[in-house]
Design a protein around this motif. Structure first.
Motif, PDB file in Angstrom:
ATOM      1  N   VAL A 176       0.842  -1.191   0.000  1.00 15.98           N
ATOM      2  CA  VAL A 176       0.000   0.000   0.000  1.00 15.98           C
ATOM      3  C   VAL A 176       0.878   1.241   0.000  1.00 15.98           C
ATOM      4  CG1 VAL A 176      -1.802   1.227   1.243  1.00 15.98           C
ATOM      5  CG2 VAL A 176      -1.765  -1.272   1.242  1.00 15.98           C
ATOM      6  N   ALA A 177       1.988   1.185   0.763  1.00 12.86           N
ATOM      7  CA  ALA A 177       2.854   2.359   0.875  1.00 12.86           C
ATOM      8  C   ALA A 177       3.617   2.610  -0.413  1.00 12.86           C
ATOM      9  CB  ALA A 177       3.833   2.163   2.028  1.00 12.86           C
ATOM     10  N   VAL A 178       3.972   1.539  -1.097  1.00  8.21           N
ATOM     11  CA  VAL A 178       4.861   1.686  -2.245  1.00  8.21           C
ATOM     12  C   VAL A 178       4.139   2.249  -3.462  1.00  8.21           C
ATOM     13  CG1 VAL A 178       5.869   0.200  -4.009  1.00  8.21           C
ATOM     14  CG2 VAL A 178       6.707   0.093  -1.683  1.00  8.21           C
ATOM     15  N   ILE A 179       2.873   1.877  -3.629  1.00 10.91           N
ATOM     16  CA  ILE A 179       2.181   2.229  -4.877  1.00 10.91           C
ATOM     17  C   ILE A 179       2.146   3.745  -5.139  1.00 10.91           C
ATOM     18  CG2 ILE A 179      -0.048   2.140  -6.068  1.00 10.91           C
ATOM     19  CD1 ILE A 179      -0.326  -0.707  -4.813  1.00 10.91           C
ATOM     20  N   PRO A 180       1.727   4.588  -4.163  1.00  3.72           N
ATOM     21  CA  PRO A 180       1.701   6.033  -4.466  1.00  3.72           C
ATOM     22  C   PRO A 180       3.085   6.593  -4.791  1.00  3.72           C
ATOM     23  CG  PRO A 180       1.198   5.630  -2.137  1.00  3.72           C
ATOM     24  CD  PRO A 180       1.162   4.309  -2.822  1.00  3.72           C
ATOM     25  N   LEU A 181       4.123   6.020  -4.184  1.00  8.46           N
ATOM     26  CA  LEU A 181       5.470   6.534  -4.421  1.00  8.46           C
ATOM     27  C   LEU A 181       5.873   6.431  -5.884  1.00  8.46           C
ATOM     28  CD1 LEU A 181       7.568   5.233  -1.411  1.00  8.46           C
ATOM     29  CD2 LEU A 181       6.920   7.581  -1.945  1.00  8.46           C
ATOM     30  N   ALA A 182       5.377   5.373  -6.546  1.00  7.79           N
ATOM     31  CA  ALA A 182       5.759   5.159  -7.940  1.00  7.79           C
ATOM     32  C   ALA A 182       5.293   6.318  -8.809  1.00  7.79           C
ATOM     33  CB  ALA A 182       5.178   3.840  -8.440  1.00  7.79           C
ATOM     34  N   PHE A 183       4.229   6.972  -8.405  1.00  7.21           N
ATOM     35  CA  PHE A 183       3.660   8.043  -9.225  1.00  7.21           C
ATOM     36  C   PHE A 183       4.092   9.418  -8.727  1.00  7.21           C
ATOM     37  CE2 PHE A 183       1.011   4.309  -9.489  1.00  7.21           C
ATOM     38  CZ  PHE A 183       0.855   4.165 -10.864  1.00  7.21           C
ATOM     39  N   SER A 184       5.133   9.438  -7.874  1.00 13.05           N
ATOM     40  CA  SER A 184       5.620  10.700  -7.313  1.00 13.05           C
ATOM     41  C   SER A 184       6.222  11.576  -8.413  1.00 13.05           C
ATOM     42  CB  SER A 184       6.677  10.386  -6.247  1.00 13.05           C
ATOM     43  OG  SER A 184       7.339  11.560  -5.881  1.00 13.05           O
ATOM     44  N   ASP A 185       6.098  12.900  -8.258  1.00  9.77           N
ATOM     45  CA  ASP A 185       6.780  13.771  -9.219  1.00  9.77           C
ATOM     46  C   ASP A 185       7.990  14.449  -8.576  1.00  9.77           C
ATOM     47  OD1 ASP A 185       5.675  15.686  -7.618  1.00  9.77           O
ATOM     48  OD2 ASP A 185       4.855  16.893  -9.260  1.00  9.77           O
ATOM     49  N   ALA A 186       8.317  14.011  -7.346  1.00  5.39           N
ATOM     50  CA  ALA A 186       9.472  14.603  -6.677  1.00  5.39           C
ATOM     51  C   ALA A 186      10.753  13.942  -7.181  1.00  5.39           C
ATOM     52  CB  ALA A 186       9.350  14.415  -5.166  1.00  5.39           C
ATOM     53  N   PRO A 187      11.851  14.690  -7.204  1.00  3.51           N
ATOM     54  CA  PRO A 187      13.107  14.117  -7.676  1.00  3.51           C
ATOM     55  C   PRO A 187      13.775  13.221  -6.626  1.00  3.51           C
ATOM     56  CG  PRO A 187      13.414  16.392  -7.070  1.00  3.51           C
ATOM     57  CD  PRO A 187      11.957  16.112  -6.897  1.00  3.51           C
ATOM     58  N   TYR A 188      13.230  13.188  -5.444  1.00  2.00           N
ATOM     59  CA  TYR A 188      13.803  12.363  -4.386  1.00  2.00           C
ATOM     60  C   TYR A 188      12.654  11.687  -3.648  1.00  2.00           C
ATOM     61  CZ  TYR A 188      12.468  16.747  -2.332  1.00  2.00           C
ATOM     62  OH  TYR A 188      11.740  17.846  -2.007  1.00  2.00           O
ATOM     63  N   LEU A 189      12.997  10.823  -2.682  1.00  2.00           N
ATOM     64  CA  LEU A 189      11.972  10.055  -1.975  1.00  2.00           C
ATOM     65  C   LEU A 189      11.345  10.896  -0.870  1.00  2.00           C
ATOM     66  CD1 LEU A 189      10.977   7.070  -2.060  1.00  2.00           C
ATOM     67  CD2 LEU A 189      12.334   6.750  -0.013  1.00  2.00           C
ATOM     68  N   THR A 190      10.039  11.088  -0.937  1.00  2.00           N
ATOM     69  CA  THR A 190       9.341  11.772   0.146  1.00  2.00           C
ATOM     70  C   THR A 190       7.923  11.253   0.222  1.00  2.00           C
ATOM     71  OG1 THR A 190       8.376  13.880   0.821  1.00  2.00           O
ATOM     72  CG2 THR A 190       9.038  13.693  -1.461  1.00  2.00           C
ATOM     73  N   PHE A 191       7.427  11.144   1.433  1.00  2.00           N
ATOM     74  CA  PHE A 191       6.105  10.536   1.606  1.00  2.00           C
ATOM     75  C   PHE A 191       5.207  11.461   2.425  1.00  2.00           C
ATOM     76  CE2 PHE A 191       2.805   7.772   2.932  1.00  2.00           C
ATOM     77  CZ  PHE A 191       2.732   6.774   1.974  1.00  2.00           C
ATOM     78  N   PRO A 192       3.956  11.710   2.041  1.00  2.00           N
ATOM     79  CA  PRO A 192       3.391  11.333   0.734  1.00  2.00           C
ATOM     80  C   PRO A 192       3.977  12.192  -0.373  1.00  2.00           C
ATOM     81  CG  PRO A 192       1.854  12.694   1.965  1.00  2.00           C
ATOM     82  CD  PRO A 192       3.010  12.466   2.867  1.00  2.00           C
ATOM     83  N   PRO A 193       3.922  11.732  -1.616  1.00  2.00           N
ATOM     84  CA  PRO A 193       4.502  12.507  -2.714  1.00  2.00           C
ATOM     85  C   PRO A 193       3.833  13.873  -2.810  1.00  2.00           C
ATOM     86  CG  PRO A 193       3.860  10.316  -3.434  1.00  2.00           C
ATOM     87  CD  PRO A 193       3.261  10.510  -2.075  1.00  2.00           C
ATOM     88  N   PRO A 194       4.603  14.928  -3.074  1.00  2.00           N
ATOM     89  CA  PRO A 194       4.030  16.281  -3.193  1.00  2.00           C
ATOM     90  C   PRO A 194       3.089  16.385  -4.397  1.00  2.00           C
ATOM     91  CG  PRO A 194       6.363  16.275  -3.782  1.00  2.00           C
ATOM     92  CD  PRO A 194       6.056  14.921  -3.235  1.00  2.00           C
ATOM     93  N   GLY A 195       3.336  15.660  -5.445  1.00  2.00           N
ATOM     94  CA  GLY A 195       2.462  15.676  -6.618  1.00  2.00           C
ATOM     95  C   GLY A 195       2.634  14.380  -7.359  1.00  2.00           C
TER      96      GLY A 195
END
Lengths: 375, 598
Positions: free
Chosen positions: B354-373
């Protein structure tokens, strides 16, 4: 339709399985099967005529299924011969014996349609195209399942599945059909219905049938002859009537129908044996047979219908319990130290026997048999 | 009448009858296992006993004198034991709840348990780094709830290792527990209740003892697997939580101290083999046809009644009333408690995904949770990067090839083991499944030593060999389970209808085993496709599997790139499962599905 007069496809049936009344005689000679030190089948000899319907009857562990499995070729024999039409087939692998077989669990191939199941043995024999279709249609008709060809086994009821299994085992016209408790998984009503159907089909196709069952009623009502097995040994093989009226051993006497075994004292004289029961005041004289040569104790076997009861206030025998079954009444009687069952026919106007009632007990000596004590 | 042939052993109808058949069926697998597994391990042990070509125990003496190593051993044992215990406590209610479900929901729930099991350990470990990090969702939640005032350090120390390990090993505990609990006759507990036991008492006296074989199997599996685990401790742990497997790889890859590595590997293998042999009876029982959930009665006297010491008997009598009332009170909360803990266990299993799926669609250049966009930038960056794509195609190709090879040698072996009785049957079985138990680090180090100096290091063939060695046991186990379930009467029926053994194999046996073959292939493929450990030792410039790229990414930068791979992986997995269900549906003739798990 009649399968026995159908034109047999020569290519399909060459050397294997054309059924007619001359082929399909089976005999086993001194057949024995050891599982480790245990003799599952012990020196069994049996001869079966072409077209005959023979039931192998016995309780579980009697060796009846092992015997069938050896005839089918699924179990190697330890010693002895299995002959088909005079040829020894012990070393012929099962798939070349050409016998039909019906299993208790139906054993329909779940990934094939009904039609494909029935076509299976035909295809293995090189039959193709229209020939297969025609034979499958005939076989379905034989078991009254026309139109079921496209279904899968899981879409059929247990009784229907077993009829398909029967059609599949008969479609290549085997000289011999083996049935391993084929009706064991079905309920009573369906079982009786299929018993009749199997008898009719047997008449129609004329194959020899060997039918394994633990249900004596089924064996007696279906088979031409019944072979009773116990502890791996063949106890007796005969027509149902022979088994019931002239049981060869105490086991058969006990196993087939109901039987009272009354303890008796034996006295011997000049080729005769006199059996006496003090409690019953009965004396029976019989020819001494081989099994009765020793011992001074034995059993007098008498069926409940040959025990006559007469109400008698002064008698010592007393009714313990009774069961009314419509046309008959079964009555459990205590005579001295002996308990025995009588079956009396119920006639209108005559009162039923009651618990505690005093009765006089008479045994019809002509219908008794003496067995040695160790039975 | 009694002649030599009378003593012939019991032999059922089989495909081919000669004694030679099982030998021929087992020959390929035994040859491959000898070359790629037994000989390298033997060489490893020999190497540990030698120094500069002469026999010497110097490596062991040095290890024995090193307090650091003893601490590492103790830490590893403590971790394995704790993880085993925690897994048991979490898995039991879950397995029990699933065993109470009707078949279809049970199959679905088992699928959820299976999902993490067949998903890359790397992906799951990556997800835990995200979840447990100081600015991760768990810390954020606790901060918002006011439970803590500053972020908890839960990763790169032993907390992270424990959490990650428990989640990784949990399915291994659930499967055997479920297998046993599903077999326990539900009428037994009902009978106990009808005889005066409240439900919890009936559970303790009837169900729990009946499930002990599953408890033992599960604990053995988890404990052994934890002893040699490498990936999760290496990624989630800190420098203070070193374990044996890490020590070994450090010695080989960084320090170049091969002698000590060989000795430590031998010790780790010895520990595993000892535990394995203690419980081998239970493991070998998987081969037998007899039902093996019979618990022998313990502590019974000749009267057949269980014996208690007088004091204990008195105590039981005194406590009878209160304990009965306690059980009755517990009866009320029992069901909710069971279902809540089962649901929490399931949540724990799926949380990383569950945690990994939104990260894949992140528009940030680095890892951050939740993704900013949200954007697909990380998908396109993956598709543009030839390094990733090369690694992917390498893994697909060689894991795929190895899966086919595993089937080719594993399926005949399973036939031989299930359908024939021969003297070395159990030892051969234990050998074939032992790569499930011997730590991959040890196998990889032994292969590294065996291949060192040859051109095979950094060669795809080395991967094909090692993937086959670790994938085949899965293929064998799945096939054995499938063959044992297979209704042999169908083969007898085919024979009675005139089908030769080979025709029967082709028309009846193999078509019906198709779902099992598919499961076996999927498992064997995934084991190879997921591998990191062999990659660490055998990679080279022309042979870099996908997990190695992921490994480097997680260690060096931790970007959302891994999440993209995780999502793609889940999609492929879903497709494979659908394919498996489809194959099953076709073969089973639209009857209710059985679960994917063997």
């Amino acid at each position: 339709m009649s399968v026995s007069t159908a034109i047999v496809n020569e290519k399909a049936m060459s050397g294997a399985a054309a059924a007619n009344n001359q082929r399909g005689s089976v005999s086993v000679k001194s057949l024995t099967k050891m599982f480790g030190p245990v003799k599952a089948v012990d020196d069994v000899s049996l001869s079966i005529q072409p077209g005959e319907f023979v039931a192998l009857l016995g309780s579980s562990g009697s060796g009846k299924s092992t015997l069938l499995m050896m005839i089918a070729g699924f179990e190697a024999s330890s010693s002895g011969d299995i002959m088909l039409d005079g040829v020894r087939i012990n070393d012929v692998p099962s798939y070349r014996r050409g016998f039909g077989m019906v299993f208790q669990s139906y054993a329909l191939f779940p990934h094939m349609t009904i039609a494909e199941n029935i076509a299976y043995p035909l295809r293995r024999r090189g039959l193709r195209g229209g020939d297969v279709e025609r034979e499958v249609a005939k076989a379905l008709k034989l078991v009254a399942l026309d139109g079921y060809g496209a279904r899968l086994p899981s879409q059929l009821s247990g009784g229907q599945q077993q009829r398909v299994a029967l059609a599949r085992a008969l479609v290549f016209r085997p000289p011999l059909l083996l049935m391993d408790e084929p009706l064991g998984a079905l309920d009573r009503k369906l079982r009786q219905q299929l018993q009749m159907e199997i008898k009719l089909i047997h008449k129609e196709v004329g194959s020899t049938i060997i039918f394994v069952t633990h249900d004596q009623e089924e064996a007696l009502s279906m088979a031409d002859r019944v072979a009773v097995l116990e502890g791996g040994r063949l106890q007796q093989c005969g027509t149902p009537r022979e088994l019931y009226e002239h049981p060869a051993t105490a086991f058969v006497a006990d196993f087939i129908g109901e039987m009272n075994f009354l303890p008796v004292e034996l006295r011997r004289s000049a080729g005769e044996v006199c059996a006496r029961s003090a409690d019953l005041g009965v004396e029976v004289v019989q020819k001494a047979t081989q099994v009765l040569t020793s011992g001074d104790r034995g059993f007098l076997a008498v069926r409940p219908e040959y025990v006559d009861l007469t109400p008698d206030e002064r008698a010592t025998a007393m009714v313990l319990e009774s069961a009314y079954t419509g046309t008959n009444q079964s009555v459990l009687v205590q005579v001295g130290s002996i308990r025995l069952t009588a079956r009396t026919s119920v006639s209108p106007g005559r009162p039923l026997f009651q618990s505690g009632q005093r009765v006089r007990v008479e045994i019809e000596a002509a219908h008794t048999r003496v067995f040695p004590a160790a039975r | 009448m009694v002649d030599a042939s009378v003593a012939m052993p019991h032999r059922r109808y089989t495909l081919g009858r000669g004694r030679l058949v099982p030998v021929l069926l087992l020959l390929p697998i035994v040859i491959l296992f000898s070359i790629g597994y037994v000989v390298p391990l033997a060489q490893l042990v020999l190497k540990s006993l030698q120094l500069d070509g002469a026999w010497s125990l110097k490596s062991y003496v040095e290890i024995a004198n090193s307090p650091a190593f003893l601490w590492i051993v103790l830490r590893t044992l403590a971790l394995a034991a704790t993880v085993t215990l925690v897994c048991l406590l979490i898995a039991y209610p879950l397995a029990y709840a699933i065993s109470k479900c009707p078949p279809r929901p049970a199959a679905f729930l088992l699928l959820i348990v299976t999902l993490p099991y067949i998903t890359s350990v790397l992906i799951r470990t990556y997800a835990w780094i995200v979840l447990l990090s100081p600015n991760g969702p768990i810390n954020q939640l606790f901060l918002r709830l006011g439970l803590i005032s500053e972020p908890l350090q839960m990763v790169f120390n032993s907390i992270g290792v424990y959490v990650g390990m428990v989640q990784v090993q949990l399915p291994l505990m659930v499967f055997p527990l479920y297998a046993v609990l599903a077999r326990v006759n539900p009428s037994l507990a009902k009978a106990a209740q009808s005889l005066g036991s409240p439900p919890t008492d009936a559970f303790l006296r009837i169900t729990l003892p009946s499930s002990m074989p599953g408890v033992i199997s599960g604990c053995t599996l988890v404990f052994l697997s934890s002893l040699g685990f490498y990936i999760t401790p290496e990624l989630l742990g800190g420098p203070d939580s070193y374990l044996i497997a890490q020590g070994i790889s450090l010695r080989v890859l960084i320090l170049g101290n091969f002698d000590e590595a060989a000795a430590q590997s031998s010790i780790l293998m010895l520990m595993v083999i000892v535990v394995f042999l203690i419980f081998r009876q239970r493991i070998a029982e998987e081969l037998d046809d007899r039902p093996h959930n019979n618990v022998p009665p313990t502590g019974t006297s000749t009267s057949g009644l269980s014996t208690q010491r007088p004091i204990l008997e008195r105590l039981t009598a005194i406590l009878h009333g209160p304990s009965l009332r306690l059980h009755q009170a517990f009866t009320v909360v029992r069901r909710p408690l069971l279902y809540v803990s089962a649901a929490l266990a399931l949540l724990f299993l799926v949380l990383p995904f569950v945690a990994v799926i939104p990260l894949a669609f992140s528009d940030a250049p680095y890892l951050t949770f939740p993704p900013p966009g949200y954007s697909l930038r990380w998908f396109s960056s993956l598709l543009k990067n030839t390094q990733w794509l090369d690694a992917l195609s390498f893994s697909l190709r060689w894991a795929g090839l190895s899966a086919l090879l595993s089937l080719a040698i594993g399926v005949p072996a399973a036939f031989a083991l299930v359908r024939y009785r021969f003297p070395a049957r159990v030892p051969v079985y234990l050998l074939l499944i032992s790569p499930l138990i011997v730590p991959h680090v040890v196998i990889a180090v032994s292969l590294f030593f065996a291949l060192a100096g040859s051109s095979l290091i950094g060669n795809p063939l080395a991967f094909a060999l090692s993937y086959t060695i670790i994938g085949t046991p899965y293929a064998v186990v799945v096939m054995i389970a499938g063959l044992k379930r297979f209704n042999r009467t169908l083969e007898l029926a085919a024979a009675s209808l005139g089908s030769s053994p080979l025709a029967t194999l082709r028309t009846v046996t193999l078509p019906l085993l198709l779902p099992t073959l598919a499961s076996a292939a999927i498992f064997a493929f995934i084991v190879g496709f997921d591998d990191v450990v062999f990659g660490l030792f055998l990679s080279g410039p022309t042979a870099t599997p996908l997990p190695m790229r992921m490994w480097d990414n997680i260690r060096l930068e931790i970007s959302p790139q891994i999440a993209v791979i995780a999502v793609l992986f889940l999609i492929v997995l879903a497709l494979l499962l659908l394919l498996r269900l489809f194959v099953g549906a076709v073969v089973q003739g639209r009857r209710p599905q059985e679960s994917l798990h063997p």
